[in-house]
Design an enzyme around this catalytic site. Structure first.
Site, PDB file in Angstrom:
ATOM      1  CD  GLU A  44       3.604  -2.726   6.446  1.00 37.99           C
ATOM      2  OE1 GLU A  44       4.205  -1.079   6.970  1.00 37.99           O
ATOM      3  OE2 GLU A  44       2.878  -2.957   5.710  1.00 37.99           O
ATOM      4  CG  ASP A  55       3.692  -0.130  -2.097  1.00 37.83           C
ATOM      5  OD1 ASP A  55       4.085   0.305  -0.778  1.00 37.83           O
ATOM      6  OD2 ASP A  55       3.519  -1.275  -2.591  1.00 37.83           O
ATOM      7  CE1 TYR A 170       1.346   3.530   7.199  1.00 35.49           C
ATOM      8  CE2 TYR A 170       1.440   0.577   7.631  1.00 35.49           C
ATOM      9  CZ  TYR A 170       1.855   2.104   6.771  1.00 35.49           C
ATOM     10  OH  TYR A 170       2.231   1.946   6.654  1.00 35.49           O
TER      11      TYR A 170
END
Lengths: 270, 392
Positions: A44, A55, A170
C-alpha cells in the site's frame, strides 16, 4: 497483475503500508524493496495529504515529515515508477485522500497513477455513497478501487460494499483511525466473519494491526490478508532522531519485523 | 424548516471514512424526526429565550448611518446573546438533539474559542461531558477562551498537528468522532462538514433571519434592500440569509481579505473546487491539492474551506461574495465602537466594513441588515497587540 492475486493464494497475505517521502524519497524506495524481499505480498503506497482525517498520530507524523521533506504527488509517482523499474512486481495499491486526486483532475491523475505502475487505489475519505465518479474513473484508467468496511457496517451494507469494491475489501479492525493497538476487538473478528459470509471477495484487515497475535487472530477468523502501516512507521521512525534517518538500522529492523509477520501470515492453514 | 439536501448543487456530500456513514445517518434520522417534533421545538425555543437571550434586537444604527450618509444600517444584535456570539444558537440546538439521542458526551472544534465556549456552555447546561479541540496557535492567541472553557468544565485538547489552527482542530475532532460516536455527538460549529451538518446548522441558525425579517418589517414596513454577513464557515451568514433567499433582497457574504498577501478568501480569491472535512466545496489549496494555510486578523474567518451552500449560492449568483481586509475590519471595529458604543467581534467587523461602503453607494431611502454575529471583548487584547503604539 491484479490486487486480488495477492489475496487468492489460499494463505493470509502481508500488505505493508509505506508513506512515500518519509523521511525521503530515497528511503521509501529502499523500504519497499526491503519489504518485498522480506516476503510482502502487496504494497500500500501512500501519497501524503496535508489533512489525513482517517489517520492516527503515527501516520499523521509520517505525512508531515514527508511533506516537510518536499514530497509531492508528482514526485511520489516518480518514486513508484522507480520501485517498478527496480524489479518489484507484487501488486501495489496507491493510498491517498480524495482531494489529491480531484485537484489534479480524476482522469488525468488516475492515468498517471496507472502509468507509474499501480494496480489499484485506496481512498479512505470516499465511502460507497460518494464513490460512483471515482469508480467510473478507475474503470477507465484500469485501476481497482478498494472500498472499506467497518465493524459498524450493516450486513446489507457489507453486501453492497462487496459488490462495488474491486481487488479486495479493506476491513477496518477498529472504530477510529489508523495506529497500533494492543488488542483485537471481538467486533473486528465478527466483521471478518460477516464479510466472508456476505461475499466471495477477498478481504484484508487493516488499522491497528502491529503484533503477531493480531495476525493469528484475523487469519483464524478467515482474513485473506493483513495491512500493517503504523506498526512499520513506528519501527523506522525510531531511527530518525534529528530528522536524518539511520537507513541501515531502520531497514534491518523493518526486515526483521516483516519476516516475522510474513512467517505467521504464510504458515499453512489448518 | 429547510429541506435536508445532501448536495447544494455540486457542493456538499459526505466524504467521510466508512465508520462515520452510520453515525451520520443516525444523526440525520434524529434531526428529521425528533428534531422536528413539537416537543423539541418547544424546549429549544424556551432555552433560546430564557437561557440564551433571544430574540436579539434589530437595532437601527443612527449615528453610524448619519456618519456615512447613505442607506439606513440596521444591526442584528447576535453579540448580545449569552456567551457573546451566534454560536450558542447552534450549540444549544445540537446539544439538545444529542441529549435526546442518548449521547452523554459532546465534542467540538474551535478556532477563536467562541464555538468551544458555546459548546462547553451547552454541555454544562445539559450535564454532559465535553471535550474541545483547539489548535495550539489559536490556544495561544485566545488564552482567555481556553480558561473559560475549562471553567465551564470542558477538557481542552490542544492540537499540535498541521498548521495548528482551526482546520487541524476539525481533523482531530473528526478522528475522535470516528472512534466515539456511540456515546458522543460532534457539534460542528459552522455550516460545514459532511451532510447533514450544513443543513442542521443552517436550520438552527436561521432563527437569526426569521427574527430579523419580522423586525425589519415592523420598523420599516418592508423587507430590507440588502443583507450583509461575514463568512468563515458561513453559519451566521446562512442564518441571516436563509429566510430571505426567496425574496428580492440582495445579499453579500464578506470573506477575510487578510493582509494583501495572505488571506482566507475562498470564493473571492483563488479558491478551487475540492474536498475537505467531508464536503465538496471551494477551498484554498496549492497546485498539488494540499490544503493551504490561511490568514485573517480574525481567527473565526481563518479557515481554508467554506460551507457548501455558500459555494452553491456563489455559483448561482444569488449571494454576492466580497472581501474586507484586516485593516478595513480594524477600522470598522473602531468606528462602530466610537459611533455606536458597540464593540464588534473582528469577524463581524468585516461585515460592518463592507456595509459602510455599501451604504454610501446605495444611498438614502435604502436599508441594510448587518449581522453583528459576535461581540469584540475576546479581541481586545489581540487588537491592542496588533496596533501596538498606534492605538489610542
Amino acid at each position: 497483475m491484479s490486487l486480488s492475486d495477492a489475496f487468492r493464494k489460499g494463505q493470509c497475505a502481508f500488505m505493508p503500508y509505506v508513506c512515500c517521502g518519509d523521511p525521503s524519497a530515497e528511503f521509501t524506495l529502499k523500504l519497499v524493496k526491503t519489504l518485498v524481499q522480506s516476503g510482502a505480498d502487496a504494497i500500500e503506497f501512500g501519497i501524503p495529504f496535508s489533512d489525513p482525517i482517517a489517520d492516527g498520530k503515527t501516520i499523521q507524523a509520517a505525512s508531515q515529515r514527508a511533506l516537510a521533506g518536499g514530497i509531492t504527488p508528482g514526485k511520489a509517482l516518480f518514486v513508484l515508477a522507480k520501485v517498478r523499474k527496480s524489479g518489484v512486481c507484487v501488486p501495489i495499491a496507491v493510498m491517498t485522500y480524495y482531494n489529491i486526486l480531484f485537484s489534479a483532475g480524476l482522469g488525468k491523475m488516475l492515468a498517471k497513477i496507472k502509468r507509474a505502475g499501480a494496480d489499484g487505489l485506496i481512498v479512505p475519505d470516499v465511502p460507497l455513497g460518494e464513490s460512483a465518479p471515482l469508480r467510473r474513473a478507475c474503470r477507465i484508467a484500469g485501476l481497482e478501487l478498494v472500498l472499506f468496511a467497518t465493524p459498524n457496517s450493516s450486513d446489507a451494507r457489507l453486501r453492497k460494499i462487496a459488490a462495488a469494491t474491486s481487488g479486495f475489501i479493506y476491513a477496518v479492525s477498529v472504530l477510529g483511525t489508523t495506529g497500533a493497538r494492543s488488542n483485537v476487538s471481538p467486533q473486528a473478528l465478527q466483521l471478518v466473519k460477516r464479510a466472508k459470509q456476505a461475499s466471495a471477495m477477498p478481504l484484508a484487515v487493516g488499522f491497528g494491526i502491529s503484533l503477531p497475535s493480531h495476525v493469528r487472530a484475523f487469519r483464524k477468523a478467515g482474513a485473506d490478508g493483513v495491512i500493517v502501516g503504523s506498526g512499520i512507521v513506528n519501527i523506522y521512525a525510531r531511527h530518525i532522531p534529528g530528522g536524518k534517518i539511520n537507513e541501515r538500522l531502520a531497514l534491518s529492523d523493518v526486515a526483521r519485523f516483516a519476516k516475522g509477520m510474513v512467517n505467521i501470515c504464510h504458515c499453512k492453514r489448518r | 424548516m429547510i429541506k435536508m439536501k445532501k448536495y447544494f448543487g455540486k457542493y456538499g456530500g459526505q466524504f467521510v471514512p466508512e465508520a462515520l456513514v452510520g453515525p451520520l445517518a443516525e444523526l440525520e434520522r434524529a434531526f428529521a424526526t425528533d428534531g422536528k417534533s413539537k416537543s423539541f421545538q418547544r424546549e429549544l425555543d424556551s432555552l433560546l429565550k430564557n437561557y440564551a437571550g433571544r430574540p436579539t434586537p434589530l437595532y437601527f444604527a443612527r449615528r453610524l448611518t448619519s456618519h456615512e450618509g447613505g442607506a439606513k444600517i440596521y444591526l442584528k444584535r447576535e453579540d448580545l446573546l449569552h456567551t457573546g456570539a451566534h454560536k450558542i444558537n447552534n450549540a444549544i440546538g445540537q446539544a439538545l438533539l444529542a441529549k435526546r439521542m442518548g449521547k452523554t458526551r459532546l465534542i467540538a472544534e474551535t478556532g477563536a474559542g467562541q464555538h468551544g465556549v458555546a459548546t462547553a456552555t451547552a454541555a454544562a447546561l445539559f450535564g454532559m461531558e465535553c471535550e474541545i479541540y483547539m489548535g495550539s496557535v489559536d490556544a495561544a492567541r485566545q488564552a482567555q477562551n481556553v480558561y473559560r472553557m475549562r471553567l465551564l468544565g470542558a477538557r481542552v485538547s490542544i492540537v499540535d498537528s498541521g498548521s495548528r489552527t482551526l482546520k487541524d482542530a476539525v481533523n482531530e475532532a473528526m478522528r475522535d468522532y470516528c472512534a466515539s460516536f456511540a456515546s458522543t455527538h460532534y457539534i460542528i460549529g459552522s455550516a460545514l462538514g459532511p451532510h447533514p451538518y450544513p443543513s442542521i446548522v443552517a436550520v438552527f441558525q436561521s432563527v437569526i433571519g426569521r427574527e430579523a425579517r419580522k423586525q425589519i418589517v415592523a420598523a420599516e414596513g418592508r423587507l430590507p434592500d440588502f443583507a450583509v454577513a461575514c463568512v468563515g464557515g458561513g453559519s451566521n451568514a446562512i442564518g441571516l440569509f436563509a429566510p430571505f433567499l426567496q425574496d428580492d433582497v440582495k445579499m453579500f457574504g464578506v470573506e477575510a481579505g487578510g493582509d494583501g498577501k495572505r488571506h482566507a478568501a475562498r470564493l473571492t480569491g483563488n479558491g478551487r473546487r475540492g474536498v475537505l472535512h467531508g464536503m465538496m466545496t471551494y477551498l484554498l489549496e496549492n497546485a498539488d491539492g494540499q490544503i493551504s494555510e490561511t490568514h485573517s486578523i480574525s481567527a473565526g474567518l481563518d479557515y481554508p474551506a467554506v460551507g457548501p451552500q455558500h459555494s452553491s449560492l456563489s455559483d448561482s449568483g444569488r449571494v454576492k461574495y466580497v472581501s474586507a481586509s484586516d485593516s478595513e475590519a480594524l477600522s470598522a471595529f473602531h468606528l462602530l465602537s466610537e459611533k455606536e458604543g458597540i464593540i464588534p467581534a473582528l469577524e463581524s467587523a468585516h461585515a460592518v466594513a463592507f456595509a459602510i461602503k455599501l451604504a454610501k453607494k446605495a444611498g438614502k431611502g435604502k436599508s441594510i441588515i448587518v449581522n453583528l454575529s459576535g461581540r469584540g471583548d475576546k479581541d481586545l487584547e489581540h487588537v491592542a497587540r496588533t496596533e501596538g503604539g498606534k492605538g489610542t
